[in-house]
Design an enzyme around this catalytic site. Sequence first.
Site, short mmCIF file in Angstrom:
data_model
loop_
_atom_site.label_atom_id
_atom_site.label_comp_id
_atom_site.label_asym_id
_atom_site.label_seq_id
_atom_site.Cartn_x
_atom_site.Cartn_y
_atom_site.Cartn_z
N GLY A 1 -25.03 17.41 34.27
CA GLY A 1 -26.37 17.07 33.83
C GLY A 1 -26.73 17.50 32.43
CD GLU B 1 -41.78 35.17 51.22
OE1 GLU B 1 -41.70 35.41 50.00
OE2 GLU B 1 -40.81 34.79 51.89
N GLY C 1 -19.05 20.97 29.93
CA GLY C 1 -20.35 21.55 30.23
C GLY C 1 -20.73 21.36 31.67
N PRO C 2 -21.77 22.07 32.13
CG PRO C 2 -23.18 23.88 32.47
CD PRO C 2 -22.53 23.08 31.38
#
Length: 662
Positions: free
Chosen positions: A244, A465, A241-242
Amino acid sequence: MKQQSNKKDTGTSKEQKPNTPSGGYGFNWIYLVLFGFLIAFSFFSNPISGSKEISWSFLQDSLLTKREVSKIIVVNREFAEIYIKNSTGVDSKDTNKSLFSTVESPKYRMTIGSVENFENKLEKAQNSFSSADKIAIQYQNRTSWFTTISWILPIAVLILFWLFMFKRMGNGGGMGNSMFNIGKSTAKLVEKDTRSSVTFKDVAGLKEAKVEVMEVVDFLKNPETYTKLGAKIPKGVMLVGPPGTGKTLIAKAVAGEAQVPFFSMSGSEFVEMFVGVGASRVRDLFKRAKEKTPSIIFIDEIDAVGRSRGKGGAFQTNDERESTLNQLLTELDGFGANTGVIVLAATNRPDVLDKALLRPGRFDRHIYLELPTKEEREEIFKVHLRPLKLAKDVDTLALAKLSPGFSGADIANICNEAALIAARKKEKLVHQHDFMEARDRIVGGMERKSKIISPKEKETVAHHEAGHAVVSWYLKNVDSLVKVSIIPRGKSLGAAWYLPEERQIVTKTQFIDQMCASLGGRAAEEIIFDEISSGALDDLEKATKQAYAMVSYYGLDKKIGPMSFYDSSGQNDRIIGKPYSESMAQLIDKEAQALILMAYEKTKTVLVEHRDELEKLAQHLLKNEVAEKKDLEAILGKRIESVSEDADKYDDTQLSIIYNKE
């Protein structure tokens, strides 16, 4: 029962007493004292250690003239030892004797230079002496303690240094202090009395993964439940898994729940500077595990030793790593029996692991840990909020809904950062706004209001923005916009904040609208100022990657058709070049460019149509620096398309994630 447990603890503590004296030096201090004694002995026992150095004139005028010299001994043809007569009235205290010897020592010492020259001078000085008074010269060859130590001492220092280094390397894992233990395993053993405090209750979410792992633990506790049906215990479980997502946390929970010995170590601990150490440690690890069967072995970051053999060509070969991997493969499923030992392994790089390592019989189960869903994130928040002193306004459901894409480690970091922020403000409880500020800081970086920006640059950033905001507001397939800011944060000068939806698939229309939202800032600069700047670098990078992914990976282009050049196996990494022809490469570049230009023209069309709203929002940002959702609705109107229910319910925009950064 209480008395029994106390006796047991007492016995355990006795067994754990070290055999070496306090301080951990063992008998090394004895060697140091002995070495110092030898040096002192060599110094004080040296006959010439107390001799006084004199010159020829002193010998001739003061000693020879007064007839006080009894004998002269020339040592090693380098210096002369001059002995004084006791009958000349010289005090006996002046007669030098060494500390550990009763042999008379010379009173004086003189360097002679050449022996022939010294003899000639001595003969001339004794011309007037009678035959009985003339002094005879004796010659001796001696080996001094100092000469011996001068070449023994450096060698002894080197030996002591290497012994110290081998001791340091042999200390790992409590396997002894000898250099001969360097091939021993450094795995940490966790038994019943020293179990980990982490249990499966501390592992929030990951329901399917916990079921798989708990079944392995249950098999070790109650094997007859499975063996009576003919089932065999799985030899290995691979956690993938990734970073963390909780791979190591699950292993800690297994160590806390299992009633069997648990060996844990990192894959990098097999790698050493000496050849053959890795394979030796693998053998020793499985030997120790078999002695305590049934047992569990956990290898964290197994990709350090389990990388595919031969991948990357001959430039990355490592015989030591490959021999360690071969030994690991043999121990997992080789000719010898390996019953009662289960191997847990964790990695976030399954693509680089050797296929022989992943096959059934070695790692029978592959458990994939993905990023948590909204419900799982809520459970994780509840776990990490336990030790915190929370205010009543903290809403875990809001935190979970507004943190898509966050791993368990990210959530733990948010909770800790919120507590630090509350403590910095001298608050007694952690409030909801502390979590908002913590999440802003972790995702976007720390606010830098003190950063000096010229008015012209600030105006450019405000329109940039505002361009992102207007395009996002009027395109229905873009995530819900909840905040726009021109306050510098981290490396960015401004940001548009969105609430992403948790999608599993993305359509072509959604891809194009997301590209338009990314290009809104650059298009706004061109429309308002008729000039473009370098502030859209991050936007252009994101749009370009999306365009090439649509064309070459997802098969969303009509001219190229349903073709994908994505290599999920990673086998084409060794190929220098691209897995398609030059004509196909030109077509991919042309279609990706056409997609970006089409999205850019669509973006400019939206901004030209809503130029008044663009100007109003830019002026609002120049005045207030931040535009919340209520400000956006006041300037741009209510969004016609269906907005996410979560964004409507939780209007606090400080919890949304950054989508665009300049």
